[in-house]
Scaffold this motif. Structure first.
Motif, PDB file in Angstrom:
ATOM      1  N   ASN A 379      17.511 -60.680  -9.269  1.00 33.64           N
ATOM      2  CA  ASN A 379      17.911 -60.459  -7.874  1.00 33.64           C
ATOM      3  C   ASN A 379      17.487 -61.635  -7.009  1.00 33.64           C
ATOM      4  O   ASN A 379      18.234 -62.087  -6.139  1.00 33.64           O
ATOM      5  CB  ASN A 379      17.287 -59.179  -7.340  1.00 33.64           C
ATOM      6  N   ASP A 402      28.935 -55.526  -8.201  1.00 26.12           N
ATOM      7  CA  ASP A 402      28.534 -54.956  -6.912  1.00 26.12           C
ATOM      8  C   ASP A 402      28.007 -55.959  -5.901  1.00 26.12           C
ATOM      9  O   ASP A 402      28.117 -55.738  -4.703  1.00 26.12           O
ATOM     10  CB  ASP A 402      27.429 -53.910  -7.132  1.00 26.12           C
ATOM     11  N   GLN A 403      27.374 -57.012  -6.379  1.00 26.19           N
ATOM     12  CA  GLN A 403      26.622 -57.821  -5.427  1.00 26.19           C
ATOM     13  C   GLN A 403      27.212 -59.194  -5.172  1.00 26.19           C
ATOM     14  O   GLN A 403      26.613 -60.020  -4.507  1.00 26.19           O
ATOM     15  CB  GLN A 403      25.180 -57.963  -5.938  1.00 26.19           C
ATOM     16  N   HIS A 459      30.484 -50.313 -15.804  1.00 24.41           N
ATOM     17  CA  HIS A 459      31.501 -50.658 -14.812  1.00 24.41           C
ATOM     18  C   HIS A 459      32.830 -51.080 -15.451  1.00 24.41           C
ATOM     19  O   HIS A 459      33.605 -51.818 -14.843  1.00 24.41           O
ATOM     20  CB  HIS A 459      31.017 -51.791 -13.919  1.00 24.41           C
ATOM     21  N   GLU A 530      17.778 -51.814 -16.180  1.00 26.31           N
ATOM     22  CA  GLU A 530      18.543 -50.627 -15.793  1.00 26.31           C
ATOM     23  C   GLU A 530      19.518 -50.221 -16.896  1.00 26.31           C
ATOM     24  O   GLU A 530      19.561 -49.071 -17.307  1.00 26.31           O
ATOM     25  CB  GLU A 530      19.335 -50.922 -14.517  1.00 26.31           C
ATOM     26  N   THR A 537      18.988 -43.127 -21.826  1.00 32.48           N
ATOM     27  CA  THR A 537      18.931 -41.750 -21.308  1.00 32.48           C
ATOM     28  C   THR A 537      20.253 -41.036 -21.544  1.00 32.48           C
ATOM     29  O   THR A 537      20.274 -39.815 -21.695  1.00 32.48           O
ATOM     30  CB  THR A 537      18.619 -41.714 -19.802  1.00 32.48           C
ATOM     31  N   GLU A 541      20.658 -37.468 -23.325  1.00 34.10           N
ATOM     32  CA  GLU A 541      21.453 -36.355 -22.776  1.00 34.10           C
ATOM     33  C   GLU A 541      22.427 -35.826 -23.822  1.00 34.10           C
ATOM     34  O   GLU A 541      22.579 -34.613 -23.990  1.00 34.10           O
ATOM     35  CB  GLU A 541      22.205 -36.858 -21.533  1.00 34.10           C
TER      36      GLU A 541
ATOM     37  N   ARG B 126      21.146 -35.724 -15.158  1.00 34.90           N
ATOM     38  CA  ARG B 126      22.402 -36.240 -15.693  1.00 34.90           C
ATOM     39  C   ARG B 126      23.442 -36.295 -14.590  1.00 34.90           C
ATOM     40  O   ARG B 126      23.227 -35.756 -13.498  1.00 34.90           O
ATOM     41  CB  ARG B 126      22.901 -35.366 -16.843  1.00 34.90           C
ATOM     42  N   ARG B 127      24.564 -36.959 -14.895  1.00 41.12           N
ATOM     43  CA  ARG B 127      25.637 -37.074 -13.928  1.00 41.12           C
ATOM     44  C   ARG B 127      26.549 -35.858 -14.059  1.00 41.12           C
ATOM     45  O   ARG B 127      26.908 -35.473 -15.181  1.00 41.12           O
ATOM     46  CB  ARG B 127      26.449 -38.343 -14.213  1.00 41.12           C
ATOM     47  N   ARG B 129      29.934 -34.338 -14.219  1.00 36.86           N
ATOM     48  CA  ARG B 129      31.220 -34.958 -14.582  1.00 36.86           C
ATOM     49  C   ARG B 129      32.379 -34.258 -13.880  1.00 36.86           C
ATOM     50  O   ARG B 129      32.229 -33.158 -13.333  1.00 36.86           O
ATOM     51  CB  ARG B 129      31.444 -34.903 -16.097  1.00 36.86           C
ATOM     52  N   VAL B 141      29.734 -43.527  -9.631  1.00 39.31           N
ATOM     53  CA  VAL B 141      28.698 -44.383 -10.213  1.00 39.31           C
ATOM     54  C   VAL B 141      28.707 -45.729  -9.510  1.00 39.31           C
ATOM     55  O   VAL B 141      29.510 -45.971  -8.616  1.00 39.31           O
ATOM     56  CB  VAL B 141      28.927 -44.601 -11.721  1.00 39.31           C
ATOM     57  N   GLY B 142      27.821 -46.584  -9.954  1.00 35.65           N
ATOM     58  CA  GLY B 142      27.719 -47.899  -9.341  1.00 35.65           C
ATOM     59  C   GLY B 142      27.220 -47.784  -7.921  1.00 35.65           C
ATOM     60  O   GLY B 142      26.393 -46.932  -7.623  1.00 35.65           O
ATOM     61  N   THR B 143      27.754 -48.619  -7.057  1.00 36.18           N
ATOM     62  CA  THR B 143      27.271 -48.595  -5.679  1.00 36.18           C
ATOM     63  C   THR B 143      28.138 -47.717  -4.793  1.00 36.18           C
ATOM     64  O   THR B 143      28.016 -47.737  -3.578  1.00 36.18           O
ATOM     65  CB  THR B 143      27.250 -50.014  -5.096  1.00 36.18           C
ATOM     66  N   GLN B 157      22.932 -45.478  -9.250  1.00 32.27           N
ATOM     67  CA  GLN B 157      23.919 -46.266 -10.001  1.00 32.27           C
ATOM     68  C   GLN B 157      24.519 -45.498 -11.168  1.00 32.27           C
ATOM     69  O   GLN B 157      25.656 -45.699 -11.542  1.00 32.27           O
ATOM     70  CB  GLN B 157      23.277 -47.543 -10.552  1.00 32.27           C
ATOM     71  N   GLN B 158      23.705 -44.628 -11.763  1.00 29.61           N
ATOM     72  CA  GLN B 158      24.150 -43.906 -12.944  1.00 29.61           C
ATOM     73  C   GLN B 158      24.915 -42.635 -12.581  1.00 29.61           C
ATOM     74  O   GLN B 158      25.394 -41.928 -13.450  1.00 29.61           O
ATOM     75  CB  GLN B 158      22.911 -43.555 -13.775  1.00 29.61           C
ATOM     76  N   PRO B 320      14.505 -39.714 -18.493  1.00 26.99           N
ATOM     77  CA  PRO B 320      14.794 -39.637 -17.065  1.00 26.99           C
ATOM     78  C   PRO B 320      13.683 -38.875 -16.331  1.00 26.99           C
ATOM     79  O   PRO B 320      13.281 -37.816 -16.768  1.00 26.99           O
ATOM     80  CB  PRO B 320      16.109 -38.850 -17.033  1.00 26.99           C
ATOM     81  N   SER B 330      15.314 -47.771  -8.551  1.00 28.26           N
ATOM     82  CA  SER B 330      16.738 -48.058  -8.747  1.00 28.26           C
ATOM     83  C   SER B 330      17.350 -48.619  -7.469  1.00 28.26           C
ATOM     84  O   SER B 330      18.341 -49.339  -7.527  1.00 28.26           O
ATOM     85  CB  SER B 330      17.489 -46.814  -9.235  1.00 28.26           C
ATOM     86  N   ARG B 332      15.803 -50.713  -5.489  1.00 28.86           N
ATOM     87  CA  ARG B 332      15.362 -52.098  -5.358  1.00 28.86           C
ATOM     88  C   ARG B 332      16.409 -53.068  -5.911  1.00 28.86           C
ATOM     89  O   ARG B 332      16.601 -54.163  -5.392  1.00 28.86           O
ATOM     90  CB  ARG B 332      14.061 -52.265  -6.138  1.00 28.86           C
ATOM     91  N   ILE B 333      17.085 -52.636  -6.983  1.00 26.84           N
ATOM     92  CA  ILE B 333      18.016 -53.535  -7.653  1.00 26.84           C
ATOM     93  C   ILE B 333      19.261 -53.776  -6.808  1.00 26.84           C
ATOM     94  O   ILE B 333      19.878 -54.826  -6.881  1.00 26.84           O
ATOM     95  CB  ILE B 333      18.375 -52.946  -9.024  1.00 26.84           C
ATOM     96  N   ALA B 334      19.630 -52.788  -6.020  1.00 27.17           N
ATOM     97  CA  ALA B 334      20.838 -52.955  -5.209  1.00 27.17           C
ATOM     98  C   ALA B 334      20.494 -52.705  -3.749  1.00 27.17           C
ATOM     99  O   ALA B 334      21.153 -51.941  -3.055  1.00 27.17           O
ATOM    100  CB  ALA B 334      21.915 -51.987  -5.687  1.00 27.17           C
ATOM    101  N   GLN B 336      20.797 -54.264  -1.107  1.00 25.65           N
ATOM    102  CA  GLN B 336      21.711 -54.617  -0.027  1.00 25.65           C
ATOM    103  C   GLN B 336      22.880 -53.650   0.098  1.00 25.65           C
ATOM    104  O   GLN B 336      23.533 -53.598   1.128  1.00 25.65           O
ATOM    105  CB  GLN B 336      22.234 -56.036  -0.232  1.00 25.65           C
ATOM    106  N   GLN B 337      23.156 -52.925  -0.983  1.00 29.35           N
ATOM    107  CA  GLN B 337      24.294 -52.000  -0.910  1.00 29.35           C
ATOM    108  C   GLN B 337      23.865 -50.542  -0.783  1.00 29.35           C
ATOM    109  O   GLN B 337      24.520 -49.754  -0.126  1.00 29.35           O
ATOM    110  CB  GLN B 337      25.173 -52.122  -2.162  1.00 29.35           C
TER     111      GLN B 337
END
Lengths: 681, 375
Positions: A379, A402-403, A459, A530, A537, A541, B126-127, B129, B141-143, B157-158, B320, B330, B332-334, B336-337
């Protein structure tokens, strides 16, 4: 036509180690010493590591020669003590009997130039390419198709006064090419070293015409003869000779020298003999298709190390060697001018490389200076790229998607992607009673949710993996296997078949092993990134649904490598890059090999690897490696997940980058073709 | 001895005029409470912690994908218990290819079944679905997972729901605080009491022990443990924080016991034949407890910070792990978004730690007569 510079390219088997390091953007420190055979004594390594950082120094010519004062080793030092004694026949006799066949001596730059000429004009103008956003494969093709174009042969439009600031995520641990072990050291050697052989974007071997006049192989494939150019010099002005090549081989094959990586492959060579300053003949133990890769070892100056090495075989401890570490004598296009630990190293163009006796004999390297900054956190590196403090960096998948889409990114930079033959997988330890059974491993592969991983977590940027070889490779089997998809019913049927049923009714499958009921529970080691954690994970699951407990343990990279090396794990996430030859996978899957961390063993596969090594016909070799691929796919010692692409961000002033299956730099011309445009558009 | 002597200011002036009703002394605890109650911030903080406790206790009923109660194949089950302890979920839901998705599997396996669901259908592990819950799309997912109608606090993100992780993370935050400080209090009070009351070589020994333990850095110990264990749970963290952070409590308890044991009511108790243990734990402890509660409350806040900090650095419980610190990590990595990954857990950690500190401060002032004068 100007000849292109020839950097020494790494295509030895140990390249595999290096790529593991960048796996899923895993920890930057790619210390792969543990991967190697037993030579690297920890103490010696510590000594290398403990060297203090150096203040920036101005142009380093030759260091003042001090008498080495290292303690005498316990065993008397003998150069080349790992080489079997051999008396090479005189050159005249060899020339008579060998039946020399000429091999290509080329320029990587010319090969690339011809390739690009055949493509016709670039798809769009440079200005258009720089204004495009890389948000679709079409735009990627346009941007890459245009900005990848080489500078004209006469060097017009190149800013020769430019400094390129590159990014690396790990520190340069050693500047000695024989002691290298990580990606950063490989990049350093790419800038500063020279060698005999290299390979092009399509992984074809050739001798570089920057250093070699001719290269011939004997009819029986047991000898290779090189004639070197006479206008190539070390950075201290002494010529690079055949004796340096012979000496380097002897040093690599000396037990007392803590060679971390480069002995693998080189140890297949029987003897290297310098017949005069320019003629060197390499004798092989066996006629193997992999001999070409084996000959690709780094060369160090004999006159610099000849006397000192006996007193300090570590090549790093004595005062003399310590000084050489920071002021190395190199043979490549750039030379080291400053090195600050954990911050950066700077190389600068070496005039004596391309000028000889007042005449230009090689292409002038494109940069006045290349500054390689060490930024561990990706980053932070991206912020530096956006701010224009670095000119280039490898982007992570999430950064790519994304960035790097806003004006703040595109103001100074653009980005490109290309396929890379790097696969990622879960490794199952076949020594563990759980994963001995093929059906259990297949069940794991059926249980995993690839859709969720590829489309959501990654992605949609990566391709599903179809086994150990990449589908675009010439040795991928015809009608090769299709990727697995999630099928929990199949997985559960296989587990039932294998005897893993929930007999005690606690919801977790179990099985009687050696008279004890063992629940199906294991620990999965994964990267601390990540993506690594998310993939792991997700497996947890998925397995939970079919009554299996999987504990995820994010592990520091060196520990992750180490526990696989020692086989102390149940399952682990990993990734392998590609070598120039498919035989280089033999140390991943052949019985008892060092990097076969799943302890996979299959007689047929061992047999096929042996056959493939001895076969010179490409089609027949393809069939052999295709069969290996299919057997591995059936046995699933690994659950293959995806192939990772290369994602790179470049400053808009940078041009001339192309992708190979090993990324944008690690081939010929690779970095040699990268330049900064003279006038910013 | 029927009445318990309390630490009362000895100079309570006797009423000069006969009071119409009997004025009873309030007792130490009630008096403390009276004083504590006057501090508004302290009371709000206490209420906040009470709400958090409620959320933590009922987290799986607030957010979850497992029914609170359901009837399946003729029996009534409480699958949400699986969120507390995995093995509390009835094994019937782990076999017969049920596969963890109750919303679809219940009806498919048993058309007669019925279920009462948590308030929000989301899962911290978990996500969710597409097509899992009628009328609810899968988590982005993602941003792309900014707060919206379905994911009130967004997703990471997940694609894991942030609200679900926040609510279930409350369990971790609170239990880490309570459990580790219970361990610390048990050790600290016992040893402190022994040292203070018995004195002599026991005191000498325990005091040295306290000094030794104070030198052990909890963080380093935890990092070592994380490196060694295959599966790190929050209980490991709690245990380590507990056994390293009792020293302050022990010192305070020792001081209190030293002071109290010289008072008259102790002499009285002893004269009436009360044993040592009885004096220590029945008479002295309750008088010493209030000041000791102060470092405990601050300790809880510390423990919460340690846990979040470790998770933030990626050294927390094995994933998890829906902890607030993990969410921050999580984010911290993104950064800005995905502001929602920073803001919500950040605010939660800040408020909780602040609340405990306010409670601690309130307690301190309510129990310390000198500070009490000031208010």
């Amino acid at each position: 036509m100007t000849p292109s510079s020839a950097y020494f390219r790494l295509n030895l088997q140990w390249y595999w180690v290096l790529v593991l390091a960048v796996a899923v953007g895993c920890s930057s420190r790619s210390d792969s010493s543990s991967q190697k055979k037993a030579e690297s004594a920890p103490a010696e390594k510590a000594a290398t590591d403990a060297k203090p950082s150096v203040a920036p120094a101005t142009a380093s010519k030759s260091p003042a020669v001090d008498e080495p004062k290292a303690a005498a080793p316990a065993k008397p030092f003998k150069l080349g003590d790992l080489i079997q004694p051999f008396t090479p026949p005189p050159l005249a006799e060899i020339d008579k009997t060998a039946g020399w066949i000429d091999n290509p001596v080329l320029s990587g730059m010319e090969i690339m130039r011809k390739k690009q000429e055949s493509l016709g004009p670039p798809p769009v103008s440079i200005a258009t390419a720089l204004s495009l956003r890389n948000d679709s494969p079409e735009n990627n093709a346009k941007i890459l198709g245009t900005l990848s174009r080489l500078a004209p042969a006469d060097g017009a439009s190149v800013d020769y006064e430019a400094t390129l600031v590159r990014h690396t995520s790990g520190d340069l641990k050693s500047s000695n090419p024989l002691l290298q072990s990580s990606i950063t050291e490989a990049e350093f050697q790419g800038l500063t070293s020279t060698g005999l052989l290299t390979f092009d974007q399509d992984m074809r071997d050739f001798a570089s015409n920057d250093s070699v006049l001719s290269w011939q192989t004997s009819k029986d494939h047991l000898m290779d003869k090189f004639v070197l150019r006479d206008d190539l010099t070390w950075s201290d002005g002494k010529p690079i000779t055949a004796h340096d090549v012979m000496f380097s081989f002897q040093v690599i094959m000396t037990e007392a020298v803590p060679i971390l990586a480069v002995r693998t492959g080189t140890d297949q060579i029987k003897w290297v003999q310098a017949y005069d300053d320019r003629t060197v003949v390499i004798f092989h133990k066996e006629a193997l298709a992999t001999n070409r890769a084996n000959m690709n070892f780094p060369v160090i100056p004999k006159h610099v190390y000849e006397k000192s090495i006996a007193d300090d075989p570590t090549m790093a401890r004595s005062e003399y060697h310590t000084r050489l570490e920071d002021h190395p004598i190199v043979g490549g296009a750039y030379e080291l001018v400053s090195r600050v630990r954990n911050q950066e190293f700077v190389v600068q163009r070496r005039e004596s490389y391309y000028m000889h006796n007042g005449k230009q004999v090689r292409a002038k390297p494109y940069f006045k200076q290349v500054r390689v900054k060490v930024i561990e956190d990706f980053n932070t590196a991206l912020l530096a790229l956006k701010a224009g403090q670095i000119d280039q960096m490898e982007l992570r998948a999430e950064q790519w998607s994304d960035q790097t889409n806003g004006d703040d990114y595109y103001q100074r930079n653009t980005k490109v992607t290309g396929p890379e033959w790097t696969e990622f997988h879960f490794t199952w330890n076949l020594k563990s009673p759980i994963f001995q059974d093929k059906r259990v491993r297949q069940a794991m592969s059926w249980a995993f949710d690839y859709d969720e991983l590829l489309k959501k977590i990654l992605h949609g940027l990566y391709q599903p993996c179809r086994g150990t070889y990449h589908p675009d490779a010439w040795y991928f089997p015809k009608n090769g296997p299709q990727p697995y998809h999630q099928d929990l019913d199949k997985a559960e049927n296989l587990l039932d078949e294998a005897g893993w049923i929930d007999s005690d009714g606690d919801g977790i499958r179990d099985k009687e092993i050696n008279g004890r009921r063992v629940p199906f529970e294991f620990t999965l080691l994964t990267y601390q990134t990540e993506t690594g954690i998310q993939a792991a994970t997700l497996l947890k699951e998925c397995l939970q649904k079919i009554g299996i407990t999987c504990n995820v343990k994010p592990t520091e990279f060196t520990v992750l490598v180490d526990s696989q090396q020692k086989r102390q794990f149940d399952a682990a996430m990993g990734g392998w890059g590609v070598g120039t030859d498919p035989d280089q996978t033999s140390n991943l899957y052949a019985t008892g090999e060092s990097r076969n961390s799943s302890s996979y063993s299959n007689k047929r596969v061992d047999e096929l690897f042996k056959q493939g090594r001895r076969e010179f016909d490409r089609d027949k070799r393809a069939a052999i490696y295709g069969e290996i691929h299919n057997i591995l796919w059936e046995d699933q010692p690994l659950t293959w997940l995806f192939y990772r692409n290369s994602f790179y961000g470049f400053n808009k002033s940078v041009r001339g980058y192309n992708f190979s299956p090993k990324g944008p730099f690690d081939y010929s011309p690779g970095f040699d073709s990268v330049f900064k445009a003279a006038a910013a558009p | 001895m029927s009445t318990i002597p309390q630490l009362e200011p000895p100079s309570v002036p006797p009423p000069t005029t006969p009071a119409p009703a009997e004025v009873r002394s309030l007792g130490y605890w009630r008096e403390t409470w009276q004083h504590f109650r006057r501090r508004k911030l302290g009371v709000i903080a206490l209420a906040f912690v009470a709400v958090l406790c409620f959320i933590a206790l009922f987290a799986p009923m607030i957010v979850g994908t497992k029914p609170i109660i359901c009837k399946y194949k003729g029996h009534v089950y409480f699958p949400f218990m699986g969120y507390y302890v995995r093995s509390w979920e009835n094994p019937i839901f782990l076999k017969d290819r049920f596969r963890d998705v109750y919303s679809t599997a219940l009806k498919a396996k048993d058309p007669e079944s019925w279920a009462i669901w948590p308030l929000v259908y989301q899962d911290p592990y978990r996500r969710v679905r597409d097509g899992e819950w009628p009328g609810q799309r899968g988590n982005p997912v993602g941003t792309d997972g900014s707060p919206n109608r379905i994911n009130w606090l967004g997703t990471n993100q997940q694609g894991f729901d942030v609200l679900a992780q926040m609510v279930h993370g409350t369990q971790i935050a609170l239990s880490v605080g309570f459990v580790s400080m219970s361990i610390a209090a048990a050790i600290g009070i016992t040893l402190g009491a022994l040292a203070g009351y018995v004195g002599g070589w026991v005191d000498m020994l325990i005091s040295r022990l306290i000094e030794v333990v104070m030198c052990i850095p909890a963080l380093v110990l935890i990092l070592a443990l994380v490196a060694m264990l295959d599966h790190v749970s929050n209980y490991h963290l709690m245990a380590i924080v507990g056994v390293t952070s009792w020293t302050g409590i022990a010192r305070l308890a020792r001081a209190e016991f030293l002071k109290l044991k010289e008072l008259e009511f102790v002499a009285a108790a002893r004269a009436m034949g009360a044993g040592r243990l009885r004096i220590m734990f029945r008479h002295l402890l309750r008088n010493a407890l209030a000041p000791v509660l102060v470092p405990i409350t601050f300790g809880i806040a510390d423990a919460i910070l340690i846990e979040s900090g470790l998770s933030y650095l990626g050294f927390g419980a094995s994933p998890p792990n829906p902890s607030w610190g993990t969410l921050l990590h999580s984010g911290r990595i993104a950064i800005q978004q995905m502001w929602w990954l920073i803001l919500f857990p950040g605010v939660a950690i800040f408020l909780t730690v602040l609340a405990y500190n306010l409670i601690g401060e309130g307690l301190q002032e309510a129990t310390d007569p000198r500070l009490r004068q000031a208010t």
